[in-house]
Design an enzyme around this catalytic site. Structure first.
Site, short mmCIF file in Angstrom:
data_model
loop_
_atom_site.label_atom_id
_atom_site.label_comp_id
_atom_site.label_asym_id
_atom_site.label_seq_id
_atom_site.Cartn_x
_atom_site.Cartn_y
_atom_site.Cartn_z
N GLN A 186 -36.63 5.81 83.79
CA GLN A 186 -37.73 5.87 82.41
C GLN A 186 -37.05 5.26 81.18
O GLN A 186 -38.04 4.63 80.70
CB GLN A 186 -37.16 6.90 82.78
N ASN A 209 -27.48 -0.29 86.31
CA ASN A 209 -27.45 -0.03 88.29
C ASN A 209 -27.74 -0.58 88.25
O ASN A 209 -29.12 -1.86 88.24
CB ASN A 209 -27.41 1.25 88.20
N GLN A 255 -12.76 -5.51 86.81
CA GLN A 255 -13.67 -5.24 86.78
C GLN A 255 -14.22 -4.48 88.11
O GLN A 255 -15.27 -3.65 88.55
CB GLN A 255 -14.12 -6.61 87.31
N HIS A 258 -15.37 -0.94 86.99
CA HIS A 258 -16.35 -1.07 86.54
C HIS A 258 -18.06 0.08 87.08
O HIS A 258 -18.39 0.45 86.55
CB HIS A 258 -17.75 -2.60 86.44
N GLU A 322 -20.42 -13.89 88.14
CA GLU A 322 -21.04 -13.72 87.02
C GLU A 322 -19.64 -13.65 85.97
O GLU A 322 -20.01 -14.64 85.28
CB GLU A 322 -21.18 -12.49 86.36
N HIS A 323 -18.52 -13.83 85.98
CA HIS A 323 -17.36 -14.16 85.87
C HIS A 323 -16.42 -14.75 86.33
O HIS A 323 -16.24 -14.46 87.40
CB HIS A 323 -16.77 -12.61 84.75
N ASP A 356 -15.15 -10.12 77.43
CA ASP A 356 -16.16 -8.34 77.58
C ASP A 356 -16.14 -8.06 75.59
O ASP A 356 -16.92 -7.00 75.70
CB ASP A 356 -14.93 -7.17 78.41
N GLU A 410 -59.27 -37.05 85.86
CA GLU A 410 -59.19 -35.38 85.94
C GLU A 410 -60.91 -35.26 86.00
O GLU A 410 -60.97 -34.15 86.51
CB GLU A 410 -58.45 -35.12 85.14
N HIS A 415 -62.79 -32.63 76.99
CA HIS A 415 -61.49 -32.95 76.59
C HIS A 415 -61.77 -34.23 76.32
O HIS A 415 -61.68 -34.84 75.27
CB HIS A 415 -60.60 -33.20 77.61
#
Length: 429
Positions: A186, A209, A255, A258, A322-323, A356, A410, A415
């Site tokens: 939301q 998440n 990690q 988490h 990621e790491h 971090d 073209e 143009h």
């Protein structure tokens, strides 16, 4: 943790699979909430806040009084730590500024590029079991440096309707314009469409998440940009006999704690190190306050023995962590050949948690293999590059004929005419 020895390349994709649900599993839920928020605004937010966060809030905006009160509830020592981190993050992101690019490509044809801030940005800061106030520093500081006019922040309230005071303190010292007590899908929908309370934004930043990750991807279908698909945290460590098994285990667990859908991997050319790390993980895990969460993440994780460095490099680039921590004797080889990673940590005394919090680099990074095509958040994430050009009479004469020929080829006569009219006017003068 499962131990795997010399996996065949044909099995890499299954071995390296992330423990995440597919977008199809989540997309229907996200779309329904988006439709509801778009149609019913604050009423829908109130409903989902009660459903998911367990609190019926009459208002979502954090007041100035709440922000002032929060500052007095943050320990002085922690404030000093946050200020140190803020200073280092500011230094590193200020250094990322680039000058205007100016070039006269042809006599009379001036081209230049300048960067402009994204006017309205929204930051999503997870709450739940680990309120990530450090992410505010990582996002609001470069947004401020870039010159973003409005910096909005959404974060879920607790069951009493409050926001963690450290989150409010960090938001206050980092220049956040408004803080809203809205979390989850939301929150992303509110920042996408806007409501009577929540202002809409042009780009959304921040981790979350799997539901938040999919919500951000859905937001792009409604004209809102995102930083990247940043989902559950992950870490890969490459280590050999020169690594400290205790340090390696601590990084894996840092990690793993988490969330239950986090993943950590150890790739090593040393069987003895793998054995030692497995024992250290078991011993250290037993002492962690969040051991139930970390244990589930560890169950998704692997110890992978590889015979040689080159094969290890190939596997790591295939995963795109990621790491990524490098603790090997031949660290230069691994650094030079790292093609896919969000952020790299080199040496026995460079824990991932330094990035971090306080070293200065940004910790908002691509997950789920997106490091193969996405960068982590940086100063440019909050800027747009705009090009300009100015052409003199001499300049249009120098390139005009080429434009006419190309436009005609073209089949775009208008143009061509836009140039021809100018050239003809110069011939008459």
């Amino acid at each position: 943790m499962r131990t795997i020895h010399n996996p065949k390349r044909s099995s890499w994709s299954s071995i390296l699979e992330r423990p995440t649900r597919t977008v199809d599993d989540i997309e229907a839920i996200v779309n329904n909430i988006f439709i509801d928020v778009q149609k019913n605004g604050d009423e829908a937010i109130r409903k989902y806040t009660k459903q998911f966060d367990g609190i019926d809030l009459p208002k979502f905006t954090v007041s100035e009084t709440e922000i002032r009160d929060a500052e007095s509830n943050v320990p002085a020592e922690l404030k000093e730590a946050i200020k140190l981190a803020k200073s280092n993050i500011e230094k590193f992101h200020l250094a990322q500024r680039t000058p205007k690019v100016f070039l006269e490509t042809t006599e009379g044809v001036q081209c230049w590029q300048e960067k402009r801030p994204i006017q309205k940005v929204g930051l999503y800061i997870p709450g739940g079991t680990a309120p990530l106030f450090s992410t505010i520093l990582m996002l609001a500081i470069p947004a401020q440096i870039a010159g973003c006019k409005e910096i909005m922040l959404c974060t879920p309230p607790d069951t009493n309707g409050n926001v963690n005071p450290v989150i409010l303190y960090a938001a206050s010292i980092c220049g956040v314009s408004k803080v809203y007590k809205v979390g989850g899908i939301q929150a992303i929908a509110a920042m996408t469409f806007g409501t009577a309370t929540v202002s809409p934004v042009y780009k959304i930043f921040g981790p979350g998440n799997q539901f938040v990750t999919v919500a951000k991807q859905i937001a792009t279908k409604h004209g809102v940009a995102i930083d990247m698909p940043a989902g559950p945290s992950e870490l890969l460590i490459m280590a050999d006999d020169t690594a400290n098994a205790s340090f390696v285990a601590s990084d894996l667990l840092s990690q793993a704690e988490h969330g239950i859908d986090s993943q950590v991997l150890l790739v090593s050319t040393s069987k003895s190190l793998i054995t030692d790390v497995a024992l250290e993980v078991k011993n250290q895990l037993a002492l962690l306050p969040r051991k139930e969460i970390a244990q589930q993440a560890i169950d998704n994780s692997k110890l992978i023995y590889i015979e040689n460095d080159q094969t290890a490099i190939d596997l790591i680039n295939e995963y795109g962590p990621e790491h990524y921590i490098i603790c090997v004797a031949n660290e230069e080889m691994f650094i030079a050949n790292t093609l896919n990673a969000g952020s790299v940590f080199v040496g026995n005394y460079t824990p991932e948690s330094a990035g971090d919090y306080a070293s200065g680099t940004n910790h908002t990074l691509p997950t789920n293999g997106y490091a193969k095509q996405y960068s982590g958040v940086n100063l440019d994430s909050f800027l747009k590059s705009m090009t300009f050009q100015k052409i003199s009479e001499k300049g249009i004469q120098n390139i005009g004929n080429a434009i006419e020929l190309m436009a005609e080829a073209e089949g775009l006569q208008a143009h061509k005419n836009a140039v021809s009219l100018r050239l003809n006017s110069l011939k008459k003068s």
